[in-house]
Design a protein around this motif. Structure first.
Motif, PDB file in Angstrom:
ATOM      1  N   LEU A 219      62.448  59.852  16.429  1.00 44.01           N
ATOM      2  CA  LEU A 219      63.244  60.510  15.396  1.00 44.01           C
ATOM      3  C   LEU A 219      64.736  60.375  15.638  1.00 44.01           C
ATOM      4  CD1 LEU A 219      61.184  63.766  14.786  1.00 44.01           C
ATOM      5  CD2 LEU A 219      60.822  61.452  13.927  1.00 44.01           C
ATOM      6  N   ALA A 220      65.143  60.260  16.898  1.00 46.84           N
ATOM      7  CA  ALA A 220      66.566  60.107  17.225  1.00 46.84           C
ATOM      8  C   ALA A 220      66.698  59.675  18.672  1.00 46.84           C
ATOM      9  CB  ALA A 220      67.320  61.413  17.002  1.00 46.84           C
ATOM     10  N   SER A 221      67.756  58.931  18.950  1.00 53.49           N
ATOM     11  CA  SER A 221      68.072  58.519  20.320  1.00 53.49           C
ATOM     12  C   SER A 221      69.572  58.601  20.531  1.00 53.49           C
ATOM     13  CB  SER A 221      67.604  57.088  20.597  1.00 53.49           C
ATOM     14  OG  SER A 221      66.201  57.018  20.666  1.00 53.49           O
ATOM     15  N   VAL A 364      74.171  67.590  29.017  1.00 50.95           N
ATOM     16  CA  VAL A 364      73.467  68.597  28.217  1.00 50.95           C
ATOM     17  C   VAL A 364      73.889  68.494  26.746  1.00 50.95           C
ATOM     18  CG1 VAL A 364      73.156  71.073  27.823  1.00 50.95           C
ATOM     19  CG2 VAL A 364      73.131  70.167  30.156  1.00 50.95           C
ATOM     20  N   GLN A 365      75.167  68.258  26.512  1.00 51.66           N
ATOM     21  CA  GLN A 365      75.634  68.117  25.138  1.00 51.66           C
ATOM     22  C   GLN A 365      74.989  66.917  24.461  1.00 51.66           C
ATOM     23  OE1 GLN A 365      77.226  70.202  23.340  1.00 51.66           O
ATOM     24  NE2 GLN A 365      77.417  68.899  21.527  1.00 51.66           N
ATOM     25  N   ALA A 366      74.792  65.828  25.203  1.00 49.57           N
ATOM     26  CA  ALA A 366      74.117  64.649  24.633  1.00 49.57           C
ATOM     27  C   ALA A 366      72.682  64.984  24.254  1.00 49.57           C
ATOM     28  CB  ALA A 366      74.144  63.504  25.640  1.00 49.57           C
ATOM     29  N   ALA A 367      72.014  65.812  25.051  1.00 53.01           N
ATOM     30  CA  ALA A 367      70.648  66.234  24.718  1.00 53.01           C
ATOM     31  C   ALA A 367      70.640  67.031  23.415  1.00 53.01           C
ATOM     32  CB  ALA A 367      70.069  67.062  25.859  1.00 53.01           C
ATOM     33  N   ARG A 368      71.567  67.956  23.278  1.00 48.33           N
ATOM     34  CA  ARG A 368      71.652  68.758  22.049  1.00 48.33           C
ATOM     35  C   ARG A 368      71.932  67.868  20.841  1.00 48.33           C
ATOM     36  NH1 ARG A 368      75.007  72.585  25.255  1.00 48.33           N
ATOM     37  NH2 ARG A 368      73.792  74.474  25.671  1.00 48.33           N
ATOM     38  N   GLU A 369      72.854  66.926  21.004  1.00 49.23           N
ATOM     39  CA  GLU A 369      73.228  66.058  19.884  1.00 49.23           C
ATOM     40  C   GLU A 369      72.062  65.179  19.445  1.00 49.23           C
ATOM     41  OE1 GLU A 369      76.624  63.999  21.386  1.00 49.23           O
ATOM     42  OE2 GLU A 369      77.984  65.714  21.098  1.00 49.23           O
ATOM     43  N   GLN A 372      70.088  67.258  17.108  1.00 54.93           N
ATOM     44  CA  GLN A 372      70.866  67.462  15.884  1.00 54.93           C
ATOM     45  C   GLN A 372      70.855  66.204  15.018  1.00 54.93           C
ATOM     46  OE1 GLN A 372      74.680  68.630  17.451  1.00 54.93           O
ATOM     47  NE2 GLN A 372      73.928  70.622  18.159  1.00 54.93           N
ATOM     48  N   MET A 373      70.864  65.017  15.657  1.00 55.35           N
ATOM     49  CA  MET A 373      70.833  63.756  14.897  1.00 55.35           C
ATOM     50  C   MET A 373      69.553  63.623  14.079  1.00 55.35           C
ATOM     51  SD  MET A 373      72.399  61.270  17.869  1.00 55.35           S
ATOM     52  CE  MET A 373      71.937  59.740  17.100  1.00 55.35           C
ATOM     53  N   ALA A 378      67.190  73.361  18.080  1.00 52.20           N
ATOM     54  CA  ALA A 378      66.629  73.346  19.439  1.00 52.20           C
ATOM     55  C   ALA A 378      65.209  73.891  19.480  1.00 52.20           C
ATOM     56  CB  ALA A 378      67.533  74.145  20.382  1.00 52.20           C
ATOM     57  N   ASP A 379      64.906  74.847  18.600  1.00 47.19           N
ATOM     58  CA  ASP A 379      63.582  75.477  18.632  1.00 47.19           C
ATOM     59  C   ASP A 379      62.476  74.569  18.083  1.00 47.19           C
ATOM     60  OD1 ASP A 379      64.446  75.547  16.029  1.00 47.19           O
ATOM     61  OD2 ASP A 379      63.925  77.650  15.675  1.00 47.19           O
TER      62      ASP A 379
END
Length: 431
Positions: A219-221, A364-369, A372-373, A378-379
Motif C-alpha cells: 500500500l505504501a513504501s 520513527v517519523q518515516a514509519a509514520r509517513e 500516512q502515504m 496509525a490504528d
C-alpha cells in the motif's frame, strides 16, 4: 524425465547478502562464511605485487573488508546495489595499478560467488533464481527503476541463471511473517539495516499466500538513509573520541575564551569509508603540527596514537560492539588500552539514546509517513514486523512500536527474514 534444474533465492542487499536453497525442512540459508548465513556485500580488488599480465585477486565479504582495513593496495567496492539505476553500471572504474573493472562486472562477480557457494552446498548446478529487489531502486523515476532491475537481471544471467524472477523485499519479509498468520492483516514491515531504514505497509493473509503477483498488496513504501552505520558513528563521537580531543578545548589564554579543537579529523575517523584518508602522510604531518591546539596534551597524544597505529577501524568496531552490548544488557565498558594503558570509557542506554536521539526521531517519523502515504491512521496497522540487523537495538524498536500503540510488535530473523521470504516465493514459483 530429467529432474528440473535446482533453484535458489538471493537477497542481494546493500550491506549484506544471503542465498537460500531447498533443504529437507524447506528453504535453508547457505553458510557463506564460517558460522554465518549472511556475507557483507563487499568485493576487494587486490593489486599488490601483480605482474603486468595478472588480473587482480578478488576477495569477498569479511575478507574484503579486512584487506581494506589492513591497508592492502587495491580497491574496495561496497553498496554495489546503489549503482544499478545509474549510468555508472556500464562504466568502468580504476582499481589500482592501471587496471579497471566495469561496475556491472563487480555485481556479477559477487553473484557468482553466492551461486558457487550455493551449488557447492546443493551438490548440483543451480539455474533458476528469485532475486529480491526494493520497491524502488530509484525514487520517482520509473524508467531508471526499470533499467536498474534490467541491469541486475543482466548480471544474474551472465553468471548462469537461465530462469529469473523478482520479488519485492518488503513482500519477502511479509511472506516470512505470512506463513504464521491466521487472518488477513495490515503489516508495517520495518527493515532497518546498515545503511537505510525502509518501511512498507503490506496486506497479508491466508487467502493471499498462493498469489505470485503481490505488488498490489504493497500500500505504501518509504524510507530514510539512516541506520546502523550512523548509530555506530554517533556512539563513537559521543563516548570514545572525546578522549582523543573531540569537542575538546584549546589552551586557556588570558582575556580570551578557549577555542574548540577542529573537528574534521574526528568526523572522518567516525566515517567508515573516510578513515583511511586520515592516514595519508600529508594529513598525518598536519595533525602532528596541531599539538599546541590542545589544552589537554593527553588528548592529542591519544589522537596521534590512533592515526599513527591506524586504529580508526578498530575504534569504530568497538563503538559498534558497545552499541550491541547496550542493546543486550543496558550498559558496557569500552577498553581503550590500545590508546593509553588503563584507559576506558563507559556507555549506557541513556547515553546511547541521547547520542542517537535525532536519528531515532527521523526513523520513527518515516514509519509514520509510510502509513500516512496509504491514507490511513496509525490504528489501522495490525502488526509492526521488524527485520534487519539494526532492529536489535531495543530503544529504536520500542520507539517505532510506540508510534503504533494498537499494533502487535513482532520480530523476524534480523539477518534472514527477507532471504527466507524470498525462499518461500521461490518454492511456490519453482517447486
Amino acid at each position: 524425465m530429467p529432474a528440473s534444474p535446482a533453484f535458489c533465492a538471493i537477497d542481494f542487499g546493500t550491506s549484506n547478502s544471503a542465498i537460500a536453497i531447498p533443504g529437507p525442512q524447506g528453504m535453508q540459508l547457505v553458510e557463506l562464511e564460517p558460522g554465518r548465513r549472511t556475507m557483507p556485500t563487499a568485493v576487494f580488488y587486490q593489486v599488490e605485487g601483480l605482474q603486468p599480465h595478472e588480473a587482480p585477486q578478488r576477495l569477498y565479504g569479511r575478507q574484503a573488508l579486512a584487506a581494506y582495513v589492513q591497508g592492502h593496495e587495491g580497491r574496495l567496492m561496497r553498496s554495489m546495489k546503489s549503482i544499478l539505476g545509474s549510468s555508472l553500471a556500464q562504466q568502468s572504474t580504476d582499481v589500482g595499478e592501471g587496471r579497471s573493472v566495469r561496475y556491472l562486472d563487480v555485481v556479477s562477480g559477487y553473484l557468482q560467488r553466492l551461486k558457487a557457494q550455493a551449488e557447492a552446498r546443493a551438490g548440483q548446478p543451480i539455474a533458476r533464481a528469485v532475486l529480491g529487489r526494493p520497491v524502488y531502486f530509484v525514487d520517482g523515476d520509473p524508467v531508471r527503476d526499470a533499467q536498474a532491475q534490467q541491469a541486475l537481471e543482466d548480471a544474474a544471467r551472465e553468471v548462469g541463471f537461465a530462469a529469473l524472477s523478482f520479488q519485492y523485499e518488503p513482500i519477502a519479509a511479509a511472506l516470512d511473517h505470512e506463513q504464521r498468520v491466521q487472518r488477513e492483516e495490515l503489516v508495517l514491515v520495518a527493515d532497518i539495516g546498515g545503511g537505510t531504514s525502509d518501511f512498507s505497509l503490506v496486506r497479508v493473509g491466508p487467502q493471499r499466500r498462493q498469489r505470485l503477483a503481490r505488488k498490489d498488496d504493497i500500500l505504501a513504501s518509504h524510507g530514510v538513509h539512516i541506520a546502523g552505520t550512523d548509530f555506530d558513528r554517533h556512539v563513537e563521537l559521543a563516548a570514545i573520541l572525546p578522549l582523543c580531543g573531540y569537542r575538546g578545548l584549546g589552551p586557556a589564554r588570558a582575556g580570551s575564551t578557549p577555542r574548540e579543537v577542529p573537528s574534521r579529523v574526528y568526523l572522518d575517523l567516525a566515517t567508515w569509508h573516510l578513515i583511511n584518508t586520515v592516514y595519508a602522510p600529508q594529513r598525518l604531518a598536519e595533525l602532528r603540527r596541531m599539538r599546541d591546539f590542545y589544552g589537554d596534551p593527553a588528548q592529542h597524544q591519544r589522537l596521534m596514537r590512533v592515526v599513527e597505529h591506524q586504529l580508526g577501524h578498530a575504534l569504530l568496531g568497538q563503538a559498534e560492539a558497545a552499541k550491541i552490548a547496550v542493546a543486550e544488557g543496558g550498559s558496557t565498558a569500552i577498553d581503550l588500552g590500545a590508546l593509553e594503558a588503563g584507559l576506558a570509557c563507559g556507555l549506557d542506554e541513556h547515553q546511547a539514546v541521547q547520542a542517537l536521539d535525532a536519528d531515532l526521531g527521523r526513523i520513527v517519523q518515516a514509519a509514520r509517513e509510510t502509513v500516512q502515504m496509504a491514507g490511513l491512521g496509525a490504528d489501522a496497522v495490525d502488526v509492526v514486523y521488524f527485520t534487519g540487523g539494526s532492529t536489535g537495538f531495543k530503544p529504536l524498536t520500542e520507539r517505532i512500536a510506540a508510534a503504533f500503540p494498537t499494533a502487535q510488535a513482532l520480530h523476524g530473523d534480523r539477518d534472514a527474514s527477507v532471504a527466507q521470504g524470498l525462499g518461500v516465493h521461490a518454492q511456490r514459483l519453482f517447486a
